[in-house]
Motif scaffolding. Sequence first.
Motif, PDB file in Angstrom:
ATOM      1  N   UNK A   1      -1.906  11.674  -2.668  1.00 24.38           N
ATOM      2  CA  UNK A   1      -2.671  12.853  -2.291  1.00 24.38           C
ATOM      3  C   UNK A   1      -4.087  12.720  -2.824  1.00 24.38           C
ATOM      4  N   UNK A   2      -4.312  13.044  -4.101  1.00 19.34           N
ATOM      5  CA  UNK A   2      -5.637  12.799  -4.671  1.00 19.34           C
ATOM      6  C   UNK A   2      -5.910  11.302  -4.768  1.00 19.34           C
ATOM      7  N   UNK A   3      -4.909  10.552  -5.253  1.00 21.80           N
ATOM      8  CA  UNK A   3      -4.993   9.090  -5.180  1.00 21.80           C
ATOM      9  C   UNK A   3      -4.534   8.703  -3.789  1.00 21.80           C
ATOM     10  N   UNK A   4      -5.462   8.606  -2.872  1.00 20.02           N
ATOM     11  CA  UNK A   4      -5.099   8.428  -1.468  1.00 20.02           C
ATOM     12  C   UNK A   4      -4.330   7.141  -1.239  1.00 20.02           C
ATOM     13  N   UNK A   5      -4.775   6.034  -1.854  1.00 22.83           N
ATOM     14  CA  UNK A   5      -4.127   4.737  -1.693  1.00 22.83           C
ATOM     15  C   UNK A   5      -3.926   4.112  -3.063  1.00 22.83           C
ATOM     16  N   UNK A   6      -2.768   3.527  -3.259  1.00 23.87           N
ATOM     17  CA  UNK A   6      -2.485   2.665  -4.407  1.00 23.87           C
ATOM     18  C   UNK A   6      -1.988   1.349  -3.841  1.00 23.87           C
ATOM     19  N   UNK A   7      -2.608   0.262  -4.242  1.00 22.51           N
ATOM     20  CA  UNK A   7      -2.295  -1.025  -3.625  1.00 22.51           C
ATOM     21  C   UNK A   7      -2.305  -2.118  -4.677  1.00 22.51           C
ATOM     22  N   UNK A   8      -1.547  -3.163  -4.419  1.00 17.12           N
ATOM     23  CA  UNK A   8      -1.498  -4.338  -5.277  1.00 17.12           C
ATOM     24  C   UNK A   8      -0.819  -5.472  -4.553  1.00 17.12           C
TER      25      UNK A   8
ATOM     26  N   UNK B   1       0.857  -1.188   0.000  1.00 16.49           N
ATOM     27  CA  UNK B   1       0.000   0.000   0.000  1.00 16.49           C
ATOM     28  C   UNK B   1       0.886   1.228   0.000  1.00 16.49           C
ATOM     29  N   UNK B   2       0.645   2.113  -0.967  1.00 19.39           N
ATOM     30  CA  UNK B   2       1.394   3.362  -1.090  1.00 19.39           C
ATOM     31  C   UNK B   2       0.448   4.528  -0.870  1.00 19.39           C
ATOM     32  N   UNK B   3       0.957   5.573  -0.189  1.00 19.15           N
ATOM     33  CA  UNK B   3       0.159   6.755   0.078  1.00 19.15           C
ATOM     34  C   UNK B   3       0.269   7.732  -1.074  1.00 19.15           C
TER      35      UNK B   3
ATOM     36  N   UNK C   1       1.598  -4.577   3.799  1.00 17.23           N
ATOM     37  CA  UNK C   1       2.771  -3.739   4.068  1.00 17.23           C
ATOM     38  C   UNK C   1       2.428  -2.294   3.691  1.00 17.23           C
ATOM     39  N   UNK C   2       2.591  -1.383   4.659  1.00 17.38           N
ATOM     40  CA  UNK C   2       2.287   0.034   4.482  1.00 17.38           C
ATOM     41  C   UNK C   2       3.557   0.826   4.766  1.00 17.38           C
ATOM     42  N   UNK C   3       3.843   1.794   3.915  1.00 19.04           N
ATOM     43  CA  UNK C   3       5.028   2.614   4.148  1.00 19.04           C
ATOM     44  C   UNK C   3       4.809   3.531   5.348  1.00 19.04           C
ATOM     45  N   UNK C   4       5.859   3.704   6.114  1.00 18.36           N
ATOM     46  CA  UNK C   4       5.809   4.486   7.348  1.00 18.36           C
ATOM     47  C   UNK C   4       6.159   5.935   7.031  1.00 18.36           C
ATOM     48  N   UNK C   5       5.154   6.820   7.119  1.00 21.08           N
ATOM     49  CA  UNK C   5       5.353   8.245   6.845  1.00 21.08           C
ATOM     50  C   UNK C   5       5.112   9.096   8.086  1.00 21.08           C
ATOM     51  N   UNK C   6       5.331   8.531   9.270  1.00 22.29           N
ATOM     52  CA  UNK C   6       5.069   9.296  10.488  1.00 22.29           C
ATOM     53  C   UNK C   6       6.005  10.488  10.632  1.00 22.29           C
TER      54      UNK C   6
ATOM     55  N   UNK D   1       8.003   1.309 -17.314  1.00 19.02           N
ATOM     56  CA  UNK D   1       7.369   2.599 -17.179  1.00 19.02           C
ATOM     57  C   UNK D   1       5.957   2.404 -16.644  1.00 19.02           C
ATOM     58  N   UNK D   2       5.481   3.388 -15.945  1.00 19.71           N
ATOM     59  CA  UNK D   2       4.145   3.314 -15.367  1.00 19.71           C
ATOM     60  C   UNK D   2       3.923   4.443 -14.390  1.00 19.71           C
ATOM     61  N   UNK D   3       2.736   4.460 -13.801  1.00 17.57           N
ATOM     62  CA  UNK D   3       2.410   5.442 -12.780  1.00 17.57           C
ATOM     63  C   UNK D   3       3.344   5.261 -11.584  1.00 17.57           C
ATOM     64  N   UNK D   4       3.832   6.366 -11.054  1.00 11.55           N
ATOM     65  CA  UNK D   4       4.805   6.277  -9.958  1.00 11.55           C
ATOM     66  C   UNK D   4       4.211   5.618  -8.728  1.00 11.55           C
ATOM     67  N   UNK D   5       2.909   5.787  -8.506  1.00 15.64           N
ATOM     68  CA  UNK D   5       2.277   5.125  -7.370  1.00 15.64           C
ATOM     69  C   UNK D   5       2.176   3.616  -7.596  1.00 15.64           C
ATOM     70  N   UNK D   6       1.966   3.197  -8.841  1.00 20.45           N
ATOM     71  CA  UNK D   6       1.930   1.767  -9.129  1.00 20.45           C
ATOM     72  C   UNK D   6       3.301   1.119  -8.938  1.00 20.45           C
ATOM     73  N   UNK D   7       4.340   1.859  -9.266  1.00 21.69           N
ATOM     74  CA  UNK D   7       5.672   1.332  -8.986  1.00 21.69           C
ATOM     75  C   UNK D   7       5.995   1.329  -7.506  1.00 21.69           C
ATOM     76  N   UNK D   8       5.437   2.282  -6.756  1.00 20.59           N
ATOM     77  CA  UNK D   8       5.739   2.367  -5.325  1.00 20.59           C
ATOM     78  C   UNK D   8       5.157   1.183  -4.567  1.00 20.59           C
ATOM     79  N   UNK D   9       3.903   0.784  -4.864  1.00 19.39           N
ATOM     80  CA  UNK D   9       3.354  -0.342  -4.104  1.00 19.39           C
ATOM     81  C   UNK D   9       4.094  -1.640  -4.425  1.00 19.39           C
TER      82      UNK D   9
END
Length: 652
Positions: free
Chosen positions: A299-306, A295-297, A409-414, A496-504
Motif C-alpha cells: 500500500x504505502x510501500x507500493x512495490x517490494x522487489x528482490x 515483486x510484491x504489492x 515474477x509478479x503476484x496476480x491480484x486481479x 524474521x523480517x518485513x512481511x513484504x521482504x519475505x513475500x518477494x
Amino acid sequence: MSRKLPLAGGEIVRTACARGVLCAGVEEKTGELLSAAVLAERVGWAADLVSGMVAVLLAEHWNAADVDVLAAGEDTGGRPLPSNAWMALRRLGWTVGPAGGIRVNDRIVRIAQEAAGRTLRAAKWRADLTAGVLATWPADPARRTPKEWDRVREAVPGGEYLPSSVIKGRTRQITAFVTRHGRMPVNVFELEAAPRIARMLLLSACDRQQATLERADDAGRALLRLQLPTRPDPRSYKDWTWISCTVSLPPTVPAGAVLHLPTLRLHRGRVQADHAYTHTVPKTQRSGHAVALGVDWGLNTLLSAGAARLHGDGTIAALGVGGMFRAAGVLAKQHRLRRLSEHLHAKADYYQRLIGENEQHALTARHQALAEEIRHVSGRRSNLNDALARAAARWAVDQALAAGASVIYVEDLRSMEARGMGRTMNTRLSQAVRGQIVDRMRHLAAEVGIAVVTVPARNTSRHCPQCLVPLRHCKAPDRPTVAGWKWALCGSCGWQGDRDQGAWRRIAARGLTHQTKTVTDRTSGAMVIRTVIDKLEARAVITSAPKTSRTDRSKTGPTRQQTARPAPRRRRAPSPVRPSGPAGQRPEGHAHTDRTRLPRAADRNQGVTTISTPHRPRWAALGAGFHLHAHATPPQWADPIPDTTSGMGSQS
C-alpha cells in the motif's frame, strides 16, 4: 524503405507506439503555414465526418446477430473474412456514406469502417460474458455459492481463469438494470447503448492516396503528408488539400525502426499523434531462467522487489536484501483528489436535481462550472496515476537489469476485492494502479528481453520463505507504538523480517520452481503461471546464506583507547563572529550554510491524508514535486549508467 527488418539470432519483431504532437503544417498547394490551432481545426473537421459515419454504422449493427456474423470470421459464401475491419465490413456489404451534399474520398470511408469494425469485434467478448452470467443467474447476486461459481465459469468462454472481479462487475451491472426496469436484460446490447467513438483518424486504414509517412534526413524527424478538408462541410474534392507536417519522433523510437501511419487525436486544442513503429528486440523465454526478480504489492510501500538465483542443484538463494518503492506521498495526494472528486460529483448531482428540466434555472451556470471542474480533477487523477505507473515500472525493470535477471515474477491480484477493512482502506486498495503498472512493466521489459510472468498470490505473505511454515505477524521493532502487521516471525527456522521482504522471496522462489508451467494467455498474450503444484511448491524455499562473520568473539588484542570526554555532536558554544575579510568561518554544528531552506521529502511513515510539511513547489520544472513524495531503493548497477536526463527539464 523496406518494410521488413533483418533478424539476428534470438531476436523477434515487436510493434510499439509512442506519442507525439503535431505543432504546425504547410499547405502544399499554396505554401501557407498552418499554426497548431488551424491544424487542429482541420483535423477536427475530418474527425467529425468520420465520427458521424461511425455512429451510423454502430446504430445499424449494434445487435447480437450482426456481431455474431462479424465474429464468426466467414462471409455468406463461406470465405474467411479479412483481418482488416474495413475490408471485412465491405465483404459483408455493410457500407456507409457521409450526409447529403458532403463529398469525401473512399479513404475517409475506410477510416470510419475500420473504427466501427473494431468496436463491433470488441463487443463479442462482452456479449458472451453477459450471456453466460444471465444463463447462470444466482439466487443471491451479492454472494454466489461454490456451485454457482462453477456453473458461471463453465458458461463463460475462458471462464476457468477469468478473474472473479470481472464476473462480479458484470453481475452488479445487471442488478442495476433490474433495479431500474424491473426485469432482466435480454443481452449486452440492451444492457449497454452503442458506444461513443472518440474524435480520431485511424490513418492505418488508408493508403498513399490519403496519407504518407517517410523519414526525414534527420533521424529524429519524419514527414507526414495527409489530405484534410478546408471547410467543415466539403462539397467537392477541391475542398480537400494536402498538408505536410514535420513530426519530431520521440527518443524511444529507434533509428532503424519501421514507421507506420499514426492515429491522430484531438486533445485540449492540439493534435496528438500515436506513432506506431516496428523494431527488433531480444526474444523473451517462458522457462530456462536462473535469476529472477520477485515483486510484491503493498500500500504505502507500493512495490517490494528482490532477486533470487536458482542453482544447478535446485537450491534457491536470495541475492541481497532487495529494495522498496514507496509512494506514500503520491498516494496521499491521490486520496485527496478522490475525496475532492466525490464531493464535486455529489454537489453536481444535487444541482441537477434542483435544475430538473428547466434549462433557464439560476443554477445552470454553476452546474456547468462544476462539470468543468470535475473534468479538470479527473485529468489530474489520470495524470498522477500514469506518472506513478511509469515510475514504478521503470524502477522494477531497472532492478531486474541491475541484478541480471531474465524474468520478473509478479503476484496476480486481479481477483482481489477489498472488503471489511474500513471505507478508506477499502477504497485505497480498490483504486491502486496495479494493472497499469504491470502493463508498463511488460512494455519496458520487452524492450530488453525480460519476461514478465504473473504467479498466484496464495500464501506469499503468510508462509516463511525458508521453511514454508505459517508466520506470526506483529508490530515492527522500529515502530513499537504503531499498530500493524509489518513484521513477520517464523517459529520454526527463526527467520524474521518485513512481511513484504519475505513475500518477494516467496514470489521469486515460486516462479523459479514453476517456470516450466508458464503459459501464454491466448487473449492478452501475457505470460502467466495459473496454478500452484504442491510438489513444486515444496522446493520453493530460499536457502539461507552461511554466516561469514566469526562466532568466536574472544579478545585478540588491546582495547582501543577512548577519550574521557568525547567531542559533542553539536557545538556547545555559539560560532564566532563572522570576520570582515574573505577568511572562512567554522559552521555552527550541522547547520547548512549554502541554502537557507531545504526541500523536505515526505515522511516514510506518514498517514494517508498527510504530505510533507512544509511543502513548497520548488524546482517544479525538474519534476521535484512528484519525486519528493516517492522514495525508491536505487538499483545496484555493476557499471553505473551516466545520468543524461537531469538537465532536460520537465517533459510534461
